[in-house]
Enzyme design. Sequence first.
Site, PDB file in Angstrom:
ATOM      1  N   ASP A   1     109.917  69.018  17.035  1.00  0.00           N
ATOM      2  CA  ASP A   1     110.668  68.150  16.125  1.00  0.00           C
ATOM      3  C   ASP A   1     110.663  66.698  16.565  1.00  0.00           C
ATOM      4  O   ASP A   1     110.964  66.379  17.723  1.00  0.00           O
ATOM      5  CB  ASP A   1     112.117  68.648  16.005  1.00  0.00           C
ATOM      6  CG  ASP A   1     112.176  70.010  15.347  1.00  0.00           C
ATOM      7  OD1 ASP A   1     111.735  70.116  14.189  1.00  0.00           O
ATOM      8  OD2 ASP A   1     112.641  70.962  15.994  1.00  0.00           O
TER       9      ASP A   1
ATOM     10  N   ASP B   1     106.258  69.157  22.418  1.00  0.00           N
ATOM     11  CA  ASP B   1     107.487  69.318  21.645  1.00  0.00           C
ATOM     12  C   ASP B   1     107.148  69.439  20.162  1.00  0.00           C
ATOM     13  O   ASP B   1     106.040  69.107  19.721  1.00  0.00           O
ATOM     14  CB  ASP B   1     108.386  68.106  21.903  1.00  0.00           C
ATOM     15  CG  ASP B   1     109.650  68.119  21.080  1.00  0.00           C
ATOM     16  OD1 ASP B   1     110.331  69.168  21.049  1.00  0.00           O
ATOM     17  OD2 ASP B   1     109.962  67.093  20.448  1.00  0.00           O
TER      18      ASP B   1
END
Length: 254
Positions: A92, A90
């Site tokens: 953010d 991922d």
Amino acid sequence: SQDKVSQCNLSLKKQRSRSIFSTLFCCFRDYNVESPSPNGTSVLPPLVEENGGLQKGDQMQVIPIPSPPAKYLLPEMTISDYGKKCVVIDLDETLVHSSFKPISNADFIVPVEIDGTIHQVYVLKRPHVDKFLQRMGDLFECVLFTASLAKYADPVADLLDRWGVFTARLFRESCVFHRGNYVKDLSRLGRELSKVVIVDNSPASYIFHPENAVPVQSWFDDMTDTELLDLIPFFEGLSREEEVYTMIHKLCNR
């Protein structure tokens, strides 16, 4: 009356600001989500391992297994990555934190166009992210998978990944929207699930395959954070295993 009007206008401005931010990133999400209902009509894949066993406990559920997608999200594995496991990472709050609010120590400032207006996005790198990414690139086939929009995430990835660690980048359009959340459906990648790991701060992102997830704490601005550095020995060990479930299970139990 004037006070009420002023409060109303302020509230509308705050809502618009938050709306723009949540449209670009994927930060305002409800993490209190449930697994797909066994009797529901969702066409999304069930929470099962490849051997048909459920990911938690000994409870038995009857969940219809959908047909595999006609086209997978990832291309064929390259020769250099052949035999490696696939790590989905991922962006953010896992590798970076981004904000429209000016940050004095921002690592990157990325201009992004929203509704005809250019906004400056200030990006902070999580401590030890460079070392983490380089080691992941040595050990695994690495895929960036974010629920944010490509027009923000792609330029950030260009600046973050100076070594070409990510062999593929997947954005919001590659997610499955389910119960108000953008879910990263690992069964659509085109890789054997027993050899896929997802590293993410949001449980909603991997709700269909929690047995494949290495959870990390959401990161915003703590420059003393060492979580990415601490995970490197775990991934070094995982790279030598036949499948991912055993080590992930031990890690989560710890």
